[in-house]
Write a protein that holds these residues in place. Structure first.
Motif, PDB file in Angstrom:
ATOM      1  N   THR A  41       5.192  11.498 -61.154  1.00 34.63           N
ATOM      2  CA  THR A  41       4.398  10.380 -61.765  1.00 34.63           C
ATOM      3  C   THR A  41       4.452   9.210 -60.917  1.00 34.63           C
ATOM      4  O   THR A  41       3.493   8.436 -61.295  1.00 34.63           O
ATOM      5  CB  THR A  41       5.103  10.006 -63.281  1.00 34.63           C
ATOM      6  OG1 THR A  41       6.522   9.935 -62.964  1.00 34.63           O
ATOM      7  CG2 THR A  41       5.152  11.479 -64.112  1.00 34.63           C
ATOM      8  N   GLY A 102       3.304   3.454 -73.166  1.00 39.84           N
ATOM      9  CA  GLY A 102       3.716   3.700 -71.938  1.00 39.84           C
ATOM     10  C   GLY A 102       5.326   3.535 -72.136  1.00 39.84           C
ATOM     11  O   GLY A 102       6.066   4.422 -71.159  1.00 39.84           O
ATOM     12  N   VAL A 103       5.669   2.351 -72.235  1.00 40.84           N
ATOM     13  CA  VAL A 103       7.179   1.991 -72.203  1.00 40.84           C
ATOM     14  C   VAL A 103       8.047   2.973 -73.293  1.00 40.84           C
ATOM     15  O   VAL A 103       8.877   3.448 -72.683  1.00 40.84           O
ATOM     16  CB  VAL A 103       7.403   0.591 -72.418  1.00 40.84           C
ATOM     17  CG1 VAL A 103       8.973   0.206 -72.581  1.00 40.84           C
ATOM     18  CG2 VAL A 103       6.745  -0.220 -71.333  1.00 40.84           C
ATOM     19  N   LYS A 106       7.840   6.746 -71.677  1.00 38.90           N
ATOM     20  CA  LYS A 106       8.053   6.882 -70.539  1.00 38.90           C
ATOM     21  C   LYS A 106       8.574   8.100 -70.055  1.00 38.90           C
ATOM     22  O   LYS A 106       8.129   9.156 -69.205  1.00 38.90           O
ATOM     23  CB  LYS A 106       8.839   5.760 -69.631  1.00 38.90           C
ATOM     24  CG  LYS A 106       8.737   5.836 -68.377  1.00 38.90           C
ATOM     25  CD  LYS A 106       9.492   4.671 -67.575  1.00 38.90           C
ATOM     26  CE  LYS A 106       9.444   4.639 -66.307  1.00 38.90           C
ATOM     27  NZ  LYS A 106      10.098   5.579 -65.402  1.00 38.90           N
ATOM     28  N   ASP A 107       9.994   8.622 -70.708  1.00 35.48           N
ATOM     29  CA  ASP A 107      10.630   9.951 -70.203  1.00 35.48           C
ATOM     30  C   ASP A 107       9.606  10.963 -70.644  1.00 35.48           C
ATOM     31  O   ASP A 107       9.778  11.912 -69.773  1.00 35.48           O
ATOM     32  CB  ASP A 107      11.934   9.918 -70.764  1.00 35.48           C
ATOM     33  CG  ASP A 107      12.838   8.628 -70.346  1.00 35.48           C
ATOM     34  OD1 ASP A 107      12.607   8.392 -69.347  1.00 35.48           O
ATOM     35  OD2 ASP A 107      13.891   8.222 -71.001  1.00 35.48           O
ATOM     36  N   GLU A 110       6.883  11.635 -68.281  1.00 31.34           N
ATOM     37  CA  GLU A 110       7.104  11.973 -67.105  1.00 31.34           C
ATOM     38  C   GLU A 110       7.812  13.418 -67.005  1.00 31.34           C
ATOM     39  O   GLU A 110       7.801  14.079 -65.887  1.00 31.34           O
ATOM     40  CB  GLU A 110       8.145  11.111 -66.348  1.00 31.34           C
ATOM     41  CG  GLU A 110       7.704   9.693 -66.103  1.00 31.34           C
ATOM     42  CD  GLU A 110       8.692   8.767 -65.554  1.00 31.34           C
ATOM     43  OE1 GLU A 110       9.877   9.088 -65.572  1.00 31.34           O
ATOM     44  OE2 GLU A 110       8.434   7.750 -65.146  1.00 31.34           O
ATOM     45  N   LEU A 162      -2.254   8.535 -71.931  1.00 36.26           N
ATOM     46  CA  LEU A 162      -1.110   8.699 -71.494  1.00 36.26           C
ATOM     47  C   LEU A 162      -0.593  10.142 -71.244  1.00 36.26           C
ATOM     48  O   LEU A 162       0.195  10.649 -70.323  1.00 36.26           O
ATOM     49  CB  LEU A 162       0.087   8.147 -72.308  1.00 36.26           C
ATOM     50  CG  LEU A 162      -0.010   6.414 -72.492  1.00 36.26           C
ATOM     51  CD1 LEU A 162       0.871   5.957 -73.350  1.00 36.26           C
ATOM     52  CD2 LEU A 162       0.396   6.025 -70.832  1.00 36.26           C
ATOM     53  N   SER A 201       0.947  -0.332 -64.231  1.00 32.88           N
ATOM     54  CA  SER A 201       1.614   0.754 -64.388  1.00 32.88           C
ATOM     55  C   SER A 201       2.048   1.393 -62.858  1.00 32.88           C
ATOM     56  O   SER A 201       3.012   1.452 -62.475  1.00 32.88           O
ATOM     57  CB  SER A 201       0.581   2.033 -64.780  1.00 32.88           C
ATOM     58  OG  SER A 201       1.423   3.320 -64.600  1.00 32.88           O
ATOM     59  N   GLU A 205       5.715   1.718 -61.212  1.00 29.51           N
ATOM     60  CA  GLU A 205       6.213   2.825 -60.636  1.00 29.51           C
ATOM     61  C   GLU A 205       6.744   2.838 -59.164  1.00 29.51           C
ATOM     62  O   GLU A 205       7.275   3.599 -58.547  1.00 29.51           O
ATOM     63  CB  GLU A 205       5.339   3.862 -60.893  1.00 29.51           C
ATOM     64  CG  GLU A 205       5.146   4.244 -62.261  1.00 29.51           C
ATOM     65  CD  GLU A 205       6.266   5.267 -62.809  1.00 29.51           C
ATOM     66  OE1 GLU A 205       7.187   5.345 -62.037  1.00 29.51           O
ATOM     67  OE2 GLU A 205       6.223   5.468 -64.174  1.00 29.51           O
TER      68      GLU A 205
END
Length: 272
Positions: A41, A102-103, A106-107, A110, A162, A201, A205
């Motif tokens: 990701t 997205g926050v 997140k896990d 990904e 997302l 983003s 990352e």
């Protein structure tokens, strides 16, 4: 990841970021089809900075005017009614949903969201949604008719991207068409709206490039450069295409690709 793989994936990112077929899905599927490792990701998010650089260059005058008008509107109430000032606020508001989700997830994004079965389903479902939007959308509004309500709705649609396979441009263009925007106007606003979210983003990352077995820094840089070059040409072509053609060809591509992915996973040819 070697240089050849980085170049291929950079070209793939540049070609697919702005077409409603999901660049994130293709950056997952192309390595899977080719037998390469999943680039991860972090690679996907950072390489998107290359295509965002293409957006910044292509729409440099629009973005400059929007930024300048928005800043002026902070101190001058009379300037708040101008189109550029309003677009500035809509872009900010429209970025909030995807930033929060997205926050929070997140896990999941990904890990679980990168499963090939989910990608295949998302390709098919959003393809159907895009075709419905093409059929029922009035396609009579330009960007200057956008309202705060439109900005919120399209921003929420962007958050759906997302999930790999949904497509940022696909979801936001679909929302724009449902709201009555012309195809090119919906795509233009979609590209402008993508700038804050993708830049944030990608920068977020950057620190994770090369971690967890993902692509290293050098391949990521190579891919980002190629994504910029190809992405710039892709923007110009797609906007011109939409002035004369419906999005049906992309719908067909999405559905066929989704079916192929699900069939290959079901047969055990791909593990995912």
């Amino acid at each position: 990841m070697d240089a050849f793989q980085a170049i291929v994936l950079g070209i793939v990112q540049g070609l697919t970021e702005f077409l409603p077929i999901s660049s994130t899905a293709h950056l997952r599927l192309v390595p899977a089809f080719a037998g390469w490792d999943d680039p991860g990701t972090a690679f996907t998010a950072v390489v998107q900075l290359g295509t965002m650089a293409a957006v910044l260059l292509y729409f440099r005058e629009d973005l400059w005017n929007i930024a300048r008008a928005w800043l002026r509107s902070l101190r001058d109430p009379e300037a708040r009614g101008t189109l550029d000032a309003r677009l500035g606020w809509y872009l900010i508001i429209g970025t909030i949903p995807v930033s929060i989700l997205g926050v929070l997830f997140k896990d999941k994004i990904e890990t679980d969201a990168r499963q090939l079965v989910l990608i295949g389903i998302a390709l098919i479902v959003l393809g159907i949604v895009l075709e419905i939007a093409e059929k029922v959308g009035r396609k009579e509004r330009e960007i200057d008719s956008l309202t705060l309500r439109d900005g919120v709705i399209i921003g929420c649609a962007q958050a759906a991207a997302l999930v790999p396979g949904v497509s940022r441009s696909g979801s936001t263009i679909s929302a724009g068409l449902f709201l009555g925007l012309e195809r090119a106007a919906a795509a233009r606003y979609s590209f402008l709206l993508s700038v804050p979210a993708v830049v944030l983003s990608g920068l977020f990352e950057l620190k994770d490039v090369g971690n967890g077995g993902g692509a290293g820094a050098v391949p990521t840089i190579i891919a980002t450069i190629f994504a910029f070059i190809v992405g710039y040409a892709s923007i110009a072509w797609f906007l011109k295409y939409l002035t004369r053609h419906p999005v049906t060809v992309f719908v067909v591509y999405r559905v066929v690709l989704g079916v192929v992915v699900l069939a290959l996973v079901a047969s055990g040819t791909l593990s995912g």
